[in-house]
Design a protein around this motif. Structure first.
Motif, PDB file in Angstrom:
ATOM      1  N   PRO A  70      16.070   4.380   6.289  1.00  9.79           N
ATOM      2  CA  PRO A  70      15.227   5.009   5.268  1.00  9.79           C
ATOM      3  C   PRO A  70      13.855   4.359   5.176  1.00  9.79           C
ATOM      4  N   CYS A  71      12.859   5.148   4.795  1.00  7.59           N
ATOM      5  CA  CYS A  71      11.508   4.619   4.597  1.00  7.59           C
ATOM      6  C   CYS A  71      11.085   4.892   3.160  1.00  7.59           C
ATOM      7  N   SER A  72      10.542   3.883   2.499  1.00  5.62           N
ATOM      8  CA  SER A  72      10.109   4.034   1.104  1.00  5.62           C
ATOM      9  C   SER A  72       8.848   4.887   1.026  1.00  5.62           C
ATOM     10  N   THR A  73       8.745   5.654  -0.054  1.00  8.21           N
ATOM     11  CA  THR A  73       7.524   6.424  -0.317  1.00  8.21           C
ATOM     12  C   THR A  73       7.109   6.160  -1.761  1.00  8.21           C
ATOM     13  N   PRO A  74       5.868   5.739  -1.998  1.00  7.41           N
ATOM     14  CA  PRO A  74       5.461   5.467  -3.373  1.00  7.41           C
ATOM     15  C   PRO A  74       5.484   6.738  -4.219  1.00  7.41           C
ATOM     16  N   HIS A 262      20.587   8.883   2.209  1.00  7.45           N
ATOM     17  CA  HIS A 262      20.069   7.959   1.194  1.00  7.45           C
ATOM     18  C   HIS A 262      18.682   7.409   1.526  1.00  7.45           C
ATOM     19  N   GLY A 263      18.068   6.793   0.508  1.00  6.33           N
ATOM     20  CA  GLY A 263      16.768   6.162   0.669  1.00  6.33           C
ATOM     21  C   GLY A 263      16.897   4.667   0.889  1.00  6.33           C
ATOM     22  N   SER A 264      15.810   3.956   0.624  1.00  3.80           N
ATOM     23  CA  SER A 264      15.748   2.528   0.964  1.00  3.80           C
ATOM     24  C   SER A 264      16.428   1.635  -0.082  1.00  3.80           C
ATOM     25  N   ALA A 265      16.933   2.234  -1.157  1.00  6.05           N
ATOM     26  CA  ALA A 265      17.714   1.517  -2.189  1.00  6.05           C
ATOM     27  C   ALA A 265      17.127   0.145  -2.529  1.00  6.05           C
ATOM     28  N   PRO A 266      15.923   0.113  -3.097  1.00  5.58           N
ATOM     29  CA  PRO A 266      15.303  -1.190  -3.404  1.00  5.58           C
ATOM     30  C   PRO A 266      16.173  -2.064  -4.297  1.00  5.58           C
ATOM     31  N   ASP A 267      17.048  -1.436  -5.107  1.00  5.77           N
ATOM     32  CA  ASP A 267      17.926  -2.229  -5.979  1.00  5.77           C
ATOM     33  C   ASP A 267      18.943  -3.057  -5.198  1.00  5.77           C
ATOM     34  N   LEU A 268      19.218  -2.672  -3.955  1.00  7.17           N
ATOM     35  CA  LEU A 268      20.221  -3.402  -3.154  1.00  7.17           C
ATOM     36  C   LEU A 268      19.601  -4.211  -2.013  1.00  7.17           C
TER      37      LEU A 268
END
Ligand code: NAI
Length: 341
Positions: A70-74, A262-268
């Motif tokens: 996954p890649c984050s997008t602001p 799924h996305g980049s799941a910053p929480d994990l």
């Protein structure tokens, strides 16, 4: 001969789950040679000027197949999505996401087995947004006859090839009479012209969502335009255990990029607890694709071995935290490797 596959680890949990997939593939002796390229924030951090560097795009164009984290997008500002750019620039017009109940993963429903086919290049994802006045912004929803027909044909052909008996289009053509109306009209036409033997249904998306959460087993293949497909994919993931377990493929005529829903799941991120199964099952789809398109039956056998191994691991209670277990990403990968035969 090994297949050269572009691996894009991506952001957040991406590098962790892609490492786990590589380990399983290596342990299974996969006929795959990975070439690693960056995209997303990871690319910027590595010194690239763009979130989708030309060499990453060039590598996918050259090798044809990629496995992508996954890649984050602001949100609300900043650079535009790598995922949207990739799908458009490689013309990956069909997103396919099989959603299945898994043995050992307890959810409200036991027999979910449906496939989401999402149009991947048009709709509100066209990025045609404008500031009209200080007070007014607009976003244009784009539908073309070519795009709507192409995705409908793809969905019915997929249904026929994979023994799916019913196609349901989710839409909002009662309100968006032109755009969703076109999507619906061409789905009907393609059904009648090409696969009248397959059952065809339509549901206004709000009522369709209610029916999905009441009884998902009444659906078989769902055909949706871009944004509806995005939202309904996550809803359906929730029916079978969450985003940690649902794979996906973005397919065009000549290229294919496999990635989890799924996305980049910053929480994990960085905690070593993400479930690698969604990316591993995306890689399993990639092996089936290699078998189908390149005639390499070793890939099909390998996909089956991997499927058996993770099915056994889950059935024996070896699970990551999102599924109620206590294993980290690496330990779950190890549990799968121990069950490869
Ligand atoms: P998300 O999918 O990253 O996370 C949603 C929830 O699901 C979180 O609670 C997360 O912990 C959980 N989750 C996701 N993957 C998991 C896994 N493998 N194992 C266990 N739990 C998992 O969605 P969110 O938070 O909306 O988006 C985060 C970032 O990801 C954003 O920047 C977004 O733009 C990006 N994104 C990228 C996608 C792609 O590259 N294809 C797809 C979706 C979002």
């Amino acid at each position: 001969m090994d297949h050269t596959i572009v691996l894009i680890p991506g952001d957040g949990i991406g590098p962790e789950v892609s490492r786990a997939v590589r380990r399983v593939f290596e342990a299974a002796g996969a006929p795959v040679r990975w070439v690693e390229y960056q995209a997303g924030v990871a690319a910027l951090e590595a010194g690239a000027k763009d979130v989708l560097p030309a060499e990453t795009l060039g590598a996918i164009l050259e090798h044809g197949v990629a496995l992508k984290g996954p890649c984050s997008t602001p949100v609300g500002e900043g650079f535009s999505s790598v995922n949207v750019q990739l799908r458009k620039r490689l013309n990956l017009f069909a997103a396919v996401r099989p959603v299945r109940s898994l043995a050992g993963v307890k959810t409200r429903f036991e027999n979910v087995d449906l496939v989401i086919v999402r149009e991947n290049t048009e709709g509100l994802y066209s990025g045609a947004e404008n500031q009209v006045t200080d007070d007014v912004v607009i976003s244009m929803k784009v539908a073309t006859g070519t795009g709507c027909r192409r995705i409908a044909q793809w969905a019915f052909n997929y249904a026929a090839r994979h023994g799916r008996r019913k196609v349901t289009v989710f839409h909002k053509a009662n309100i968006m009479k032109l755009t969703d109306g076109l999507f619906l009209r061409l789905a009907r036409e393609v059904h009648e012209e090409t696969h009248p033997e397959i059952e065809y249904q339509e549901a206004i998306i709000d009522a369709g969502c209610m029916k999905l959460v009441q009884d998902p087993t009444q659906f078989d293949l769902l055909l949706l335009e871009n944004l509806y497909g995005d939202v309904v994919s996550d809803l359906c993931a929730g029916l079978v255990g969450g985003l940690g377990v649902v794979p996906g493929a973005n397919l065009g005529v000549e290229r294919a990029v496999f990635e989890a829903v799924h996305g980049s799941a910053p929480d994990l991120a960085g905690k070593g607890v993400a479930n690698p199964l969604a990316l591993l099952t995306s890689a399993e789809m990639m092996l089936e694709h290699l078998a189908d398109t390149r005639g390499d039956e070793r890939c099909r056998t390998l996909a089956q071995r991997i499927r058996h191994a993770y099915t056994r691991a889950l059935a024996e209670g070896r699970r990551t935290r999102d599924l109620g277990g206590d294993l980290g990403t690496e330990a779950f990968a190890e549990a799968i490797i121990e069950r490869l035969n």
